[in-house]
Design a protein around this motif. Structure first.
Motif, mmCIF file in Angstrom:
data_model
loop_
_atom_site.group_PDB
_atom_site.id
_atom_site.type_symbol
_atom_site.label_atom_id
_atom_site.label_comp_id
_atom_site.label_asym_id
_atom_site.label_seq_id
_atom_site.Cartn_x
_atom_site.Cartn_y
_atom_site.Cartn_z
ATOM 1 N N TYR A 118 -15.751 -12.858 7.351
ATOM 2 C CA TYR A 118 -14.499 -12.583 7.071
ATOM 3 C C TYR A 118 -13.530 -13.701 6.776
ATOM 4 O O TYR A 118 -13.319 -14.708 7.498
ATOM 5 N N LEU A 119 -12.600 -13.535 5.696
ATOM 6 C CA LEU A 119 -11.723 -14.405 5.422
ATOM 7 C C LEU A 119 -10.249 -14.014 5.671
ATOM 8 O O LEU A 119 -9.227 -14.907 6.037
ATOM 9 N N GLY A 120 -9.838 -12.932 5.829
ATOM 10 C CA GLY A 120 -8.565 -12.371 6.186
ATOM 11 C C GLY A 120 -8.653 -10.752 5.834
ATOM 12 O O GLY A 120 -9.612 -10.190 5.587
ATOM 13 N N HIS A 121 -7.462 -10.436 6.397
ATOM 14 C CA HIS A 121 -7.317 -8.795 6.047
ATOM 15 C C HIS A 121 -5.992 -8.495 5.746
ATOM 16 O O HIS A 121 -4.957 -9.099 5.963
ATOM 17 N N GLU A 122 -5.762 -7.363 5.152
ATOM 18 C CA GLU A 122 -4.488 -6.484 5.230
ATOM 19 C C GLU A 122 -3.752 -5.829 6.295
ATOM 20 O O GLU A 122 -4.887 -5.554 7.115
ATOM 21 N N PRO A 123 -2.656 -5.567 6.463
ATOM 22 C CA PRO A 123 -2.028 -4.981 7.649
ATOM 23 C C PRO A 123 -2.841 -3.353 7.496
ATOM 24 O O PRO A 123 -3.421 -2.833 6.599
ATOM 25 N N ALA A 124 -2.889 -2.694 8.514
ATOM 26 C CA ALA A 124 -3.461 -1.123 8.715
ATOM 27 C C ALA A 124 -2.624 -0.501 7.903
ATOM 28 O O ALA A 124 -1.503 -0.516 7.615
ATOM 29 N N SER A 125 -3.572 0.511 7.075
ATOM 30 C CA SER A 125 -3.052 1.670 6.228
ATOM 31 C C SER A 125 -3.700 2.781 6.405
ATOM 32 O O SER A 125 -4.411 3.460 5.885
ATOM 33 N N PRO A 126 -3.213 3.462 7.533
ATOM 34 C CA PRO A 126 -4.092 4.728 7.975
ATOM 35 C C PRO A 126 -3.859 5.931 7.229
ATOM 36 O O PRO A 126 -4.640 6.655 7.106
ATOM 37 N N ALA A 127 -2.723 5.972 6.554
ATOM 38 C CA ALA A 127 -2.242 7.076 5.614
ATOM 39 C C ALA A 127 -3.040 7.036 4.332
ATOM 40 O O ALA A 127 -2.823 7.780 3.475
ATOM 41 N N LEU A 280 -1.929 6.638 -8.851
ATOM 42 C CA LEU A 280 -1.780 5.236 -8.484
ATOM 43 C C LEU A 280 -0.560 4.930 -7.788
ATOM 44 O O LEU A 280 -0.323 4.175 -7.015
ATOM 45 N N GLU A 281 0.545 5.476 -8.309
ATOM 46 C CA GLU A 281 2.019 5.227 -7.738
ATOM 47 C C GLU A 281 1.979 5.770 -6.291
ATOM 48 O O GLU A 281 2.499 5.110 -5.234
ATOM 49 N N ARG A 282 1.524 6.952 -6.103
ATOM 50 C CA ARG A 282 1.292 7.695 -4.687
ATOM 51 C C ARG A 282 0.510 6.480 -3.911
ATOM 52 O O ARG A 282 1.076 6.605 -2.725
ATOM 53 N N ALA A 283 -0.547 6.172 -4.088
ATOM 54 C CA ALA A 283 -1.353 5.438 -3.446
ATOM 55 C C ALA A 283 -0.672 4.188 -3.202
ATOM 56 O O ALA A 283 -0.885 3.660 -1.911
ATOM 57 N N ALA A 284 -0.037 3.419 -4.309
ATOM 58 C CA ALA A 284 0.403 2.234 -3.815
ATOM 59 C C ALA A 284 1.852 2.437 -2.834
ATOM 60 O O ALA A 284 2.015 1.304 -1.973
ATOM 61 N N LYS A 285 2.372 3.332 -2.976
ATOM 62 C CA LYS A 285 3.595 3.607 -1.695
ATOM 63 C C LYS A 285 3.086 3.808 -0.555
ATOM 64 O O LYS A 285 3.890 3.714 0.587
ATOM 65 N N ARG A 286 1.937 4.189 -0.080
ATOM 66 C CA ARG A 286 1.506 4.471 1.224
ATOM 67 C C ARG A 286 0.646 3.516 1.874
ATOM 68 O O ARG A 286 0.128 3.665 2.927
ATOM 69 N N ARG A 287 0.299 2.479 1.186
ATOM 70 C CA ARG A 287 -0.437 1.474 1.596
ATOM 71 C C ARG A 287 0.368 0.291 2.292
ATOM 72 O O ARG A 287 1.619 0.114 1.988
ATOM 73 N N ALA A 288 -0.230 -0.571 3.286
ATOM 74 C CA ALA A 288 0.643 -1.674 3.948
ATOM 75 C C ALA A 288 0.250 -2.965 2.864
ATOM 76 O O ALA A 288 -0.838 -3.068 2.354
ATOM 77 N N TYR A 289 0.874 -4.034 3.011
ATOM 78 C CA TYR A 289 0.689 -5.380 2.195
ATOM 79 C C TYR A 289 0.749 -6.376 2.946
ATOM 80 O O TYR A 289 1.542 -6.471 3.970
ATOM 81 N N GLY A 290 0.231 -7.503 2.618
ATOM 82 C CA GLY A 290 0.307 -8.824 3.444
ATOM 83 C C GLY A 290 -1.084 -9.250 3.705
ATOM 84 O O GLY A 290 -1.851 -8.627 4.226
ATOM 85 N N ILE A 291 -1.114 -10.846 3.482
ATOM 86 C CA ILE A 291 -2.611 -11.180 3.950
ATOM 87 C C ILE A 291 -2.609 -11.694 5.272
ATOM 88 O O ILE A 291 -1.526 -12.686 5.509
#
Length: 330
Positions: A118-127, A280-291
């Protein structure tokens, strides 16, 4: 400042350990993944596996990683996979060096002997993942899936979502009929009515909502975390520390931009992925970001998933997730 601090922590954790598909090399396309090669020293070719959505996909689209590594004499070969399990199968046979998946694929892969770290991960995106039902379905709850046929990609992140949602509804895994299908085949079966429900992740999830009018029976909120992980073969991570550092740096940069520009991101990815901009915009708005770095809390979360899969007989042996994490400097 916070982004820099988090990235610095991540890089120290990952780098100190010294410890089908379409392929493109900055534009070229092929249907054959690169042949397996032994990686015992620094490489001038980086083979990245990616899926139809995620930060690695954004990184491919903006071309910044290609530029940064070209200056160091390193060429990237990009290979697309339909899902995380297929991507990690390629890693297991030595066809790719680095990739990204959800929570479950690394567990199945580690149990199968894949030499990943494992190198790293994104924050949780349960939705960003859900159990979908057809628009005219009369199913009202997960409990009503008993005896029904449910499609999913075996070993993917949604495999754990299904297990936990069934558990929450008082059902056993054996109470449903599972149809293991990759996303494209599952979508076809879903639209034909060959399956009663489909467990899927974005952007396929969003596309099914917008074009097939699929309804959400249950998503990951209050049930699973749904992290995106960055992974590499152990040998590659140990022997190419500088390259891994550049990858993580560029991932962090594109994540910051993507969070603030969902529409522009969707417009950039649409022609590449063959998925409409609204989905794609719908998907982009409900995910979390950050390494983020791999820490003890995250390892414990992954271990719970691994233990659950072993108890259900979904993986052949018990594993220790921490064995797939490079040691930090002592």
């Amino acid at each position: 400042m916070l982004t820099s601090l988090v990235l610095s922590t991540l890089l120290i954790t990952v780098l100190s350990g010294c410890g089908a598909a379409s392929k493109s090399t900055t534009g070229a396309t092929d249907t054959t993944a690169p042949a397996a090669t032994a990686k015992t020293e620094k490489s001038t070719t980086l083979r990245i596996g990616y899926q139809k959505y995620g930060t690695v996909n954004f990184l491919k689209a903006n071309g910044e990683l290609d530029k940064a590594l070209k200056e160091k004499g390193i060429t990237i070969q990009w290979t697309e996979f339909p899902g995380g399990p297929q991507l990690l199968e390629a890693m297991n046979v030595g066809s790719i060096d680095v990739g990204h998946t959800g929570e479950a694929p690394p567990i199945f892969a580690q149990a199968a002997g894949t030499p990943l770290v494992y190198l790293g991960h994104e924050p949780a995106s349960p939705a960003s993942e859900a159990i979908l039902i057809p628009e005219k379905s009369e199913i009202k709850s997960v409990a009503e899936l008993k005896g029904k046929k449910v499609a999913l990609n075996k070993g993917s992140n949604v495999h754990y979502l299904l297990v936990k949602q069934l558990e929450k509804a008082g059902l056993k895994y054996e109470d449903i009929q599972v149809a293991f299908l990759p996303p494209a085949d599952a979508r076809a079966a879903f639209e034909k009515g060959s399956v009663d429900a489909w467990v899927i992740w974005d952007p396929f999830f969003a596309a099914a909502e917008t074009s097939a009018k699929a309804k959400i029976l249950a998503d990951g909120k209050d049930t699973v975390a749904n992290h995106e992980f960055y992974l590499a073969t152990r040998t590659y991570a140990e022997n190419n520390r500088d390259t891994v550092k550049v990858i993580l740096d560029q991932l962090a940069k594109v994540d910051v931009w993507s969070k603030d520009h969902p529409k522009e991101l969707a417009e950039t990815l649409s022609p590449q992925l063959g998925i409409d901009v609204p989905s794609l915009e719908r998907a982009a708005k409900r995910r979390a970001y950050g390494i983020l770095p791999i820490d003890d809390a995250l390892i414990n979360e992954q271990q719970k998933i691994a233990d659950t899969f072993f108890k259900l007989g979904l993986i052949p042996k018990e594993i220790k997730v921490k064995d797939a994490v490079l040691p930090a400097t002592k």
